[in-house]
Design a protein around this motif. Structure first.
Motif, mmCIF file in Angstrom:
data_model
loop_
_atom_site.group_PDB
_atom_site.id
_atom_site.type_symbol
_atom_site.label_atom_id
_atom_site.label_comp_id
_atom_site.label_asym_id
_atom_site.label_seq_id
_atom_site.Cartn_x
_atom_site.Cartn_y
_atom_site.Cartn_z
ATOM 1 N N ARG A 1 22.185 -5.479 -76.760
ATOM 2 C CA ARG A 1 21.433 -4.107 -76.984
ATOM 3 C C ARG A 1 21.586 -3.134 -75.807
ATOM 4 O O ARG A 1 21.110 -2.056 -75.592
ATOM 5 C CB ARG A 1 19.957 -4.354 -76.965
ATOM 6 C CG ARG A 1 19.540 -5.293 -78.211
ATOM 7 C CD ARG A 1 17.875 -5.531 -78.051
ATOM 8 N NE ARG A 1 17.430 -6.239 -77.226
ATOM 9 C CZ ARG A 1 17.230 -7.734 -77.298
ATOM 10 N NH1 ARG A 1 17.658 -8.238 -78.210
ATOM 11 N NH2 ARG A 1 16.779 -8.638 -76.236
ATOM 12 N N GLN A 2 22.432 -3.630 -74.721
ATOM 13 C CA GLN A 2 22.699 -2.775 -73.585
ATOM 14 C C GLN A 2 21.709 -2.440 -72.599
ATOM 15 O O GLN A 2 22.126 -2.185 -71.504
ATOM 16 C CB GLN A 2 23.365 -1.514 -73.900
ATOM 17 C CG GLN A 2 24.389 -1.385 -75.086
ATOM 18 C CD GLN A 2 24.999 -0.210 -75.659
ATOM 19 O OE1 GLN A 2 24.224 0.739 -75.763
ATOM 20 N NE2 GLN A 2 26.148 0.001 -76.150
ATOM 21 N N LEU A 3 20.531 -2.823 -72.944
ATOM 22 C CA LEU A 3 19.357 -2.517 -71.826
ATOM 23 C C LEU A 3 18.614 -3.794 -71.807
ATOM 24 O O LEU A 3 18.576 -4.583 -72.869
ATOM 25 C CB LEU A 3 18.402 -1.357 -72.427
ATOM 26 C CG LEU A 3 19.114 -0.077 -72.548
ATOM 27 C CD1 LEU A 3 18.168 1.002 -73.213
ATOM 28 C CD2 LEU A 3 19.645 0.581 -71.406
ATOM 29 N N VAL A 4 18.005 -4.099 -70.788
ATOM 30 C CA VAL A 4 17.056 -5.275 -70.603
ATOM 31 C C VAL A 4 15.972 -4.869 -69.876
ATOM 32 O O VAL A 4 15.678 -3.748 -69.289
ATOM 33 C CB VAL A 4 17.826 -6.200 -69.542
ATOM 34 C CG1 VAL A 4 19.105 -6.794 -70.204
ATOM 35 C CG2 VAL A 4 18.233 -5.717 -68.153
ATOM 36 N N TYR A 5 14.915 -5.663 -70.025
ATOM 37 C CA TYR A 5 13.516 -5.384 -69.475
ATOM 38 C C TYR A 5 13.171 -6.552 -68.424
ATOM 39 O O TYR A 5 13.535 -7.701 -68.575
ATOM 40 C CB TYR A 5 12.538 -5.311 -70.745
ATOM 41 C CG TYR A 5 12.357 -4.377 -71.564
ATOM 42 C CD1 TYR A 5 11.618 -3.253 -71.527
ATOM 43 C CD2 TYR A 5 13.279 -4.151 -72.500
ATOM 44 C CE1 TYR A 5 11.621 -2.107 -72.226
ATOM 45 C CE2 TYR A 5 13.518 -3.211 -73.506
ATOM 46 C CZ TYR A 5 12.628 -2.144 -73.301
ATOM 47 O OH TYR A 5 12.567 -1.082 -74.021
ATOM 48 N N ASP A 6 12.594 -6.167 -67.486
ATOM 49 C CA ASP A 6 12.244 -7.217 -66.416
ATOM 50 C C ASP A 6 11.084 -7.931 -66.997
ATOM 51 O O ASP A 6 10.887 -9.078 -66.619
ATOM 52 C CB ASP A 6 11.825 -6.606 -65.295
ATOM 53 C CG ASP A 6 12.876 -5.850 -64.446
ATOM 54 O OD1 ASP A 6 14.095 -6.262 -64.621
ATOM 55 O OD2 ASP A 6 12.816 -4.844 -63.732
ATOM 56 N N GLY B 1 12.959 -6.070 -77.374
ATOM 57 C CA GLY B 1 12.660 -7.226 -76.669
ATOM 58 C C GLY B 1 12.030 -7.140 -75.139
ATOM 59 O O GLY B 1 11.734 -8.130 -74.433
ATOM 60 N N GLY B 2 11.375 -6.068 -74.857
ATOM 61 C CA GLY B 2 10.873 -5.885 -73.888
ATOM 62 C C GLY B 2 9.143 -5.566 -74.057
ATOM 63 O O GLY B 2 8.735 -5.456 -75.120
ATOM 64 N N VAL C 1 19.557 -0.636 -67.341
ATOM 65 C CA VAL C 1 20.793 -1.191 -67.890
ATOM 66 C C VAL C 1 21.146 -2.359 -67.406
ATOM 67 O O VAL C 1 21.110 -2.767 -66.547
ATOM 68 C CB VAL C 1 21.993 0.014 -67.217
ATOM 69 C CG1 VAL C 1 23.308 -0.688 -67.633
ATOM 70 C CG2 VAL C 1 22.009 1.317 -67.741
ATOM 71 N N CYS C 2 21.696 -3.128 -68.492
ATOM 72 C CA CYS C 2 21.947 -4.598 -68.314
ATOM 73 C C CYS C 2 23.148 -4.705 -67.220
ATOM 74 O O CYS C 2 24.254 -4.168 -67.251
ATOM 75 C CB CYS C 2 22.621 -5.220 -69.726
ATOM 76 S SG CYS C 2 22.948 -6.848 -69.310
#
Length: 396
Positions: free
Chosen positions: A223-228, A184-185, A193-194
């Motif tokens: 997904r537990q992680l996010v991208y700016d 998603g990034g 981390v979200c």
């Protein structure tokens, strides 16, 4: 299923009734009931019956739970609690720390506390149903999910249907984004981390009273992680459409309109889950000479009136083999079918069906003078009106 947890909605489903067995049924009785119902409702045997497809899924879901002794035990416990009013939305705590509707005098802390030595009590059951920790989310890896089943069609020739064939199929399905590979990034950027779920992949939602349930985090999608910087191709969803070519083996003897299941050839799974299945509906083109009737081939053989009246030996083609000689007895009626053993379609056991040859009289559109004179002489010696005597007698 990817783990031994039990969804909360299962406590309101009667899986014993779904399989037609008593709650006291043995595991062997449950297995026999499942196999019987699965065979009776399998999609491969009923390709166009959506009701049986739904029934098959319901039977499979029931067996997935009570067919496993450990999962069945937890399911029975959950059903027991629901039947006593322990879990419904809005349920509160009764006097003395008991569950509303479950009976006073039961200490909630004792009920939820794991047994000494690392669990095994009602706390484990609540953890499976509501995420553990008395409603507090526990960090866990994203749950593996099976990919979706896909549908497509394949058109093959008449001979290919009899002998079997391998065909190339173009299949499109939803899957991981090809640009970000499902993260998603934006490629080249680093995730963090979200902050919504603090890396657990889910958030806690109240279902009324003192209870809560876990839901997939809306920010990271589990997904537990996010991208700016989100992926420009999928806009941060991590999903995309992918087209691939697969080689599908069509078995010998397939019929027109038959539906074939190819295991593991469907959409890819998520988070390491297995791929779904691909269902191929086969279309078979016709043949210029031969037809098909189950395991038998059919052919219409043009003959003359004299060949049927006087008898004859005529040659008949076979599919992919040498012609055979057909002995037509004198006085054979028009439309009679002769059977040539072993010249039909291949059966699953390797033997072959038969060739069914039907004789059809062909009336000439033009007669030369000698043939016409011969027929007129024949007509003068016969009384054709007798052929229709029964027609008028039966008309009343």
């Amino acid at each position: 299923m990817s783990d031994d947890g039990i969804r909360s909605d299962w406590a309101t489903k009667d899986f014993y009734k779904e399989l037609g067995v008593a709650k006291s049924a043995t595991q062997d009785e449950i297995k026999k009931a499942y196999r019987r119902l699965a065979r009776a409702n399998h999609p491969d045997s009923h390709p166009d019956d959506t009701a049986k497809h739904d029934r098959f899924k319901a039977v499979a879901e029931a067996y997935d739970v009570i067919g496993d002794p450990e999962r069945r035990k937890k399911y029975d416990q959950a059903r027991e609690m629901f039947s006593r009013g322990g879990f419904p939305a809005g349920a509160g705590f009764g006097s003395g720390g008991g569950f509303g509707g479950y009976g006073g005098g039961v200490n909630v802390e004792d009920l939820l506390r794991d047994r000494a030595g690392g669990g095994g009590g009602f706390g484990d059951l609540f953890g499976d149903l509501f995420g553990g920790g008395g409603g507090r989310g526990r960090a866990r890896p994203p749950r593996a999910a099976r990919g979706a089943d896909l549908e497509t069609t394949a058109t093959i020739g008449f001979t290919e249907a009899l002998d079997g064939a391998t065909v190339s199929l173009r299949v499109s399905s939803d899957g991981a984004c090809a640009t970000c590979h499902g993260t998603g990034g934006k490629p080249g950027t680093q995730p963090h981390v979200c902050p919504t779920c603090e890396g657990t992949g889910f958030v806690t939602a109240s279902v009324g009273g003192a209870f809560s349930m876990n839901e997939t985090c809306p920010s990271c999608g589990g997904r537990q992680l996010v991208y700016d910087d989100p992926c420009p191709a999928c806009h941060g969803s991590g999903r995309g459409r992918a087209t691939r070519t697969i080689q599908a083996k069509i078995p010998a003897g397939v019929k027109d309109g038959q539906r074939i299941r190819l295991r593991g050839k469907g959409a890819p799974g998520d988070n390491g889950g297995p791929s779904g299945d691909l269902y191929v509906t086969v279309k078979v083109t016709g043949h210029r000479v031969f037809g098909r009737k189950g395991e038998h081939l059919t052919v219409d053989v043009p003959v003359s009136f004299t060949e049927l009246a006087l008898g004859a030996e005529i040659k008949v083609p076979t599919l992919g083999g040498a012609p055979v000689t057909l002995k037509v007895p004198a006085g054979t009626p028009n439309g009679r079918t002769f059977r040539v053993r072993g010249k039909g379609a291949e059966r699953p056991d390797g033997t072959r069906g038969d060739l069914l040859a039907t004789v059809e009289v062909q009336v000439p559109g033009h007669l030369d003078p000698e043939a016409k004179a011969a027929l007129e002489a024949y007509a003068a010696t016969t009384d054709d009106s007798r052929l229709r005597s029964g027609l008028f007698d039966g008309a009343g």
